[in-house]
Write a protein that holds these residues in place. Structure first.
Motif, PDB file in Angstrom:
ATOM      1  N   GLU A   1      -3.934   5.302 -54.993  1.00  0.00           N
ATOM      2  CA  GLU A   1      -4.681   5.162 -56.246  1.00  0.00           C
ATOM      3  C   GLU A   1      -4.266   3.887 -56.977  1.00  0.00           C
ATOM      4  O   GLU A   1      -5.118   3.167 -57.532  1.00  0.00           O
ATOM      5  CB  GLU A   1      -4.441   6.375 -57.133  1.00  0.00           C
ATOM      6  CG  GLU A   1      -5.240   6.337 -58.440  1.00  0.00           C
ATOM      7  CD  GLU A   1      -5.064   7.577 -59.283  1.00  0.00           C
ATOM      8  OE1 GLU A   1      -5.550   7.576 -60.431  1.00  0.00           O
ATOM      9  OE2 GLU A   1      -4.442   8.557 -58.813  1.00  0.00           O
TER      10      GLU A   1
ATOM     11  N   LEU B   1      -5.682   0.698 -55.081  1.00  0.00           N
ATOM     12  CA  LEU B   1      -7.125   0.509 -55.214  1.00  0.00           C
ATOM     13  C   LEU B   1      -7.555   0.244 -56.653  1.00  0.00           C
ATOM     14  O   LEU B   1      -8.697  -0.139 -56.895  1.00  0.00           O
ATOM     15  CB  LEU B   1      -7.856   1.744 -54.672  1.00  0.00           C
ATOM     16  CG  LEU B   1      -7.731   1.958 -53.156  1.00  0.00           C
ATOM     17  CD1 LEU B   1      -8.361   3.276 -52.743  1.00  0.00           C
ATOM     18  CD2 LEU B   1      -8.370   0.804 -52.390  1.00  0.00           C
ATOM     19  N   SER B   2      -6.651   0.430 -57.610  1.00  0.00           N
ATOM     20  CA  SER B   2      -7.003   0.163 -59.011  1.00  0.00           C
ATOM     21  C   SER B   2      -7.059  -1.325 -59.313  1.00  0.00           C
ATOM     22  O   SER B   2      -7.684  -1.742 -60.286  1.00  0.00           O
ATOM     23  CB  SER B   2      -6.006   0.843 -59.946  1.00  0.00           C
ATOM     24  OG  SER B   2      -4.726   0.221 -59.877  1.00  0.00           O
TER      25      SER B   2
ATOM     26  N   LEU C   1      -7.274  -4.736 -56.713  1.00  0.00           N
ATOM     27  CA  LEU C   1      -7.189  -5.313 -55.372  1.00  0.00           C
ATOM     28  C   LEU C   1      -6.602  -6.715 -55.371  1.00  0.00           C
ATOM     29  O   LEU C   1      -6.402  -7.312 -54.312  1.00  0.00           O
ATOM     30  CB  LEU C   1      -8.574  -5.331 -54.727  1.00  0.00           C
ATOM     31  CG  LEU C   1      -9.197  -3.953 -54.479  1.00  0.00           C
ATOM     32  CD1 LEU C   1     -10.576  -4.096 -53.859  1.00  0.00           C
ATOM     33  CD2 LEU C   1      -8.300  -3.096 -53.602  1.00  0.00           C
TER      34      LEU C   1
ATOM     35  N   ASP D   1     -10.902  -4.746 -45.628  1.00  0.00           N
ATOM     36  CA  ASP D   1     -11.719  -3.863 -46.465  1.00  0.00           C
ATOM     37  C   ASP D   1     -10.846  -2.734 -47.025  1.00  0.00           C
ATOM     38  O   ASP D   1     -10.943  -1.585 -46.590  1.00  0.00           O
ATOM     39  CB  ASP D   1     -12.877  -3.281 -45.643  1.00  0.00           C
ATOM     40  CG  ASP D   1     -13.831  -2.442 -46.502  1.00  0.00           C
ATOM     41  OD1 ASP D   1     -13.754  -2.538 -47.747  1.00  0.00           O
ATOM     42  OD2 ASP D   1     -14.631  -1.692 -45.919  1.00  0.00           O
ATOM     43  N   PRO D   2      -9.968  -3.046 -47.996  1.00  0.00           N
ATOM     44  CA  PRO D   2      -9.008  -2.041 -48.483  1.00  0.00           C
ATOM     45  C   PRO D   2      -9.655  -0.807 -49.088  1.00  0.00           C
ATOM     46  O   PRO D   2      -9.117   0.294 -48.976  1.00  0.00           O
ATOM     47  CB  PRO D   2      -8.193  -2.817 -49.533  1.00  0.00           C
ATOM     48  CG  PRO D   2      -9.033  -3.991 -49.905  1.00  0.00           C
ATOM     49  CD  PRO D   2      -9.815  -4.343 -48.679  1.00  0.00           C
ATOM     50  N   LYS D   3     -10.821  -0.930 -49.730  1.00  0.00           N
ATOM     51  CA  LYS D   3     -11.462   0.234 -50.360  1.00  0.00           C
ATOM     52  C   LYS D   3     -11.862   1.289 -49.345  1.00  0.00           C
ATOM     53  O   LYS D   3     -11.909   2.477 -49.672  1.00  0.00           O
ATOM     54  CB  LYS D   3     -12.704  -0.224 -51.146  1.00  0.00           C
ATOM     55  CG  LYS D   3     -12.385  -0.939 -52.444  1.00  0.00           C
ATOM     56  CD  LYS D   3     -13.647  -1.210 -53.233  1.00  0.00           C
ATOM     57  CE  LYS D   3     -13.324  -1.857 -54.585  1.00  0.00           C
ATOM     58  NZ  LYS D   3     -14.544  -2.122 -55.381  1.00  0.00           N
ATOM     59  N   SER D   4     -12.144   0.885 -48.134  1.00  0.00           N
ATOM     60  CA  SER D   4     -12.522   1.828 -47.090  1.00  0.00           C
ATOM     61  C   SER D   4     -11.332   2.230 -46.232  1.00  0.00           C
ATOM     62  O   SER D   4     -11.158   3.398 -45.883  1.00  0.00           O
ATOM     63  CB  SER D   4     -13.606   1.213 -46.201  1.00  0.00           C
ATOM     64  OG  SER D   4     -13.839   2.002 -45.065  1.00  0.00           O
TER      65      SER D   4
ATOM     66  N   PRO E   1      -7.996   4.599 -48.145  1.00  0.00           N
ATOM     67  CA  PRO E   1      -8.202   6.044 -48.292  1.00  0.00           C
ATOM     68  C   PRO E   1      -8.238   6.783 -46.962  1.00  0.00           C
ATOM     69  O   PRO E   1      -7.711   7.892 -46.834  1.00  0.00           O
ATOM     70  CB  PRO E   1      -9.563   6.130 -49.010  1.00  0.00           C
ATOM     71  CG  PRO E   1      -9.678   4.849 -49.746  1.00  0.00           C
ATOM     72  CD  PRO E   1      -9.048   3.832 -48.839  1.00  0.00           C
TER      73      PRO E   1
ATOM     74  N   GLY F   1     -11.774   5.552 -61.045  1.00  0.00           N
ATOM     75  CA  GLY F   1     -11.333   5.549 -59.651  1.00  0.00           C
ATOM     76  C   GLY F   1     -11.878   6.727 -58.867  1.00  0.00           C
ATOM     77  O   GLY F   1     -12.011   7.832 -59.384  1.00  0.00           O
ATOM     78  N   SER F   2     -12.188   6.488 -57.613  1.00  0.00           N
ATOM     79  CA  SER F   2     -12.719   7.541 -56.740  1.00  0.00           C
ATOM     80  C   SER F   2     -11.645   8.132 -55.840  1.00  0.00           C
ATOM     81  O   SER F   2     -11.870   9.138 -55.183  1.00  0.00           O
ATOM     82  CB  SER F   2     -13.854   6.986 -55.875  1.00  0.00           C
ATOM     83  OG  SER F   2     -13.393   5.893 -55.087  1.00  0.00           O
ATOM     84  N   PHE F   3     -10.473   7.500 -55.829  1.00  0.00           N
ATOM     85  CA  PHE F   3      -9.371   7.945 -54.978  1.00  0.00           C
ATOM     86  C   PHE F   3      -8.181   8.263 -55.877  1.00  0.00           C
ATOM     87  O   PHE F   3      -7.495   7.374 -56.356  1.00  0.00           O
ATOM     88  CB  PHE F   3      -9.008   6.854 -53.962  1.00  0.00           C
ATOM     89  CG  PHE F   3      -8.050   7.315 -52.896  1.00  0.00           C
ATOM     90  CD1 PHE F   3      -8.473   8.146 -51.867  1.00  0.00           C
ATOM     91  CD2 PHE F   3      -6.727   6.902 -52.916  1.00  0.00           C
ATOM     92  CE1 PHE F   3      -7.589   8.564 -50.885  1.00  0.00           C
ATOM     93  CE2 PHE F   3      -5.844   7.309 -51.934  1.00  0.00           C
ATOM     94  CZ  PHE F   3      -6.276   8.137 -50.911  1.00  0.00           C
TER      95      PHE F   3
END
Length: 462
Positions: free
Chosen positions: A64, A67-68, A70, A227-230, A233, A393-395
């Protein structure tokens, strides 16, 4: 400025997935599983499960944070922002020390494993060759680091999957071994599930915790993924499945094949299982696996310590030259520095008694517990100071803040367990010396402006 140069985002999804798997599988599983089972019995399965759940929660908190923002490349950047430069200074150098100690142990082990096949050569020769090889690959590109870790991890994964498949075959066919018939009932038919009582079960948590040291490397490599957002998680969310499959699955099969009391504490149970089904080269196969595991740990140490030193340099907590990137956008000076320290440690290992070396490794493990605590503390501070950003945040860490309190309670429990064991109690008492030393250096450099410290730790913007 050099300090604002961007690291190469050369790690692919398959690299991160396998690195995250490899980070949770150490040589202790392949070589030390027999000793672990002898000390605890089948209840070690429950220890690993509980510890794995806590590790997963720590990684969710770390994910979390990563990803907050990058623009940050390591959890050290977050600690500096949310807890201050003093906390970042102590945490950064502590994490550096953790991986240096791991590299000391695993590089030494590399020489021992090569000696199994080539007993005539001096042990230091394969250690130097391995260190030079790993440094060279890390200097070329971060993608090569990822490629090396991919194959190192793949070897370990294949070995465990083969063990699980072979074990399942033995169970379903009621295979006869030298210790009797293979059966799941071996887990409770020889003194029960807790044959060593609650004392043995409690002490097993130190071994289970040791096994997961380094798993937070996934958070450190997040800054260099394409692609850290994908990717992040996905790597973190599969941690529970990997723990169940690789640790619980392999140990379950081993103790089903052999009654726990029949396993040798001095021999790898993997060798025993493969030898039992007629694979004559079982010892060599396991030796290849543990060699790849040791090389993997050393490779990760060179990578992680160099990135941590660069982050420290960007904060003014290490010489500014360590911020410099090569043409391949890797921190060349930081890589060479960490490798040289690891090399010195290997030389010292020939002269320092094993008792002292064990002490250093134990202190490093205690320091890993400190690192995990700082990650969770930073996450709590982030949630408190930036609730709007956290809400987007989604994660997220599930059931916050109760899970944070649970993590801290578990880490405190492990420290208590370390105080109970003779071989870790001394390390627990000596660990404060490391933190006092770091706080002293910070005090003289940043709060008293002692000239010699200002000269060494020059800010990268000077």
């Amino acid at each position: 400025m050099e300090s604002h140069e961007e690291l190469e985002r050369g790690l692919k999804n398959r690299h991160v997935q396998l690195i995250s798997i490899g980070g949770a599988i150490g040589t202790g599983l392949f070589l030390g599983a027999g000793k672990t089972i002898q000390l605890t019995g089948p209840s070690i399965l429950l220890s690993y499960m509980i510890t794995g759940i806590i590790i997963f929660l720590i990684m969710r908190a770390l994910g979390e944070l990563m990803l907050s923002n990058l623009n940050y490349h390591s959890f050290l950047d977050f600690i500096a922002d949310y807890l201050g430069n003093k906390a970042a200074f102590v945490t950064g150098w502590t994490y550096w020390f953790c991986w240096i100690a791991i590299a000391m142990a695993d590089l030494t082990a590399t020489g021992m494993y090569v000696n199994y096949w080539l007993p005539g050569i001096p042990q230091w020769l394969p250690e130097i060759i391995a260190l030079v090889l790993l440094l060279g690959l890390n200097l070329v590109a971060v993608g090569l680091f990822g490629e090396m870790e991919f194959w190192f991890a793949l070897i370990k994964v294949v070995a465990i999957i083969v063990l699980i498949v072979v074990g399942a075959f033995m169970i379903f066919t009621s295979f006869k071994t030298s210790a009797g018939t293979v059966n799941v009932s071996n887990l409770w038919s020889h003194g029960g599930f807790f044959p060593k009582g609650m004392n043995g079960f409690v002490l097993s948590f130190q071994m289970a915790t040791f096994a997961f040291c380094g798993v937070e490397l996934v958070g450190l490599i997040g800054g260099e993924t394409s692609d850290p957002k994908s990717v992040l998680p996905k790597a973190i969310n599969t941690i529970p499945l990997r723990i169940i499959l690789f640790y619980l699955g392999s140990l379950f099969m081993i103790m089903s094949i052999y009654p726990w009391s029949s396993l040798s504490a001095d021999q790898s149970p993997f060798v025993q299982v493969f030898s039992e089904i007629g694979i004559a080269a079982a010892a060599s196969i396991v030796n290849l696996v543990v060699l790849s595991s040791a090389m993997s740990a050393c490779n990760s140490a060179i990578y992680s310590t160099s990135r941590m030193v660069r982050s420290l340099a960007q904060e003014g907590s290490a010489p500014s030259r360590f911020t410099k990137l090569t043409r391949n956008r890797v921190p060349g000076n930081a890589l060479v520095f960490s490798t040289l320290v690891i090399f010195i440690a290997v030389i010292l290992n020939f002269f320092v008694p094993s008792r002292i070396f064990t002490m250093i490794s134990s202190i490093a493990t205690i320091c890993f517990i400190f690192i995990w605590g700082m990650i969770v503390l930073t996450h709590m501070r982030y949630r408190k100071t930036k609730p709007e950003l956290a809400a987007k945040g989604s994660f997220k860490l599930p059931l916050f803040p109760y899970t944070s309190y649970l993590i801290f309670a578990f880490l405190a429990f492990v420290l208590f367990v370390l105080a109970l064991a003779d071989d870790t109690r001394e390390a627990l008492f000596f660990s404060p010396i490391w933190f006092i030393t770091l706080l002293g250096i910070y005090y003289f450099k940043f709060e008293q402006n002692i000239p010699i410290f200002n000269k060494i730790f020059r800010n990268s913007d000077d």
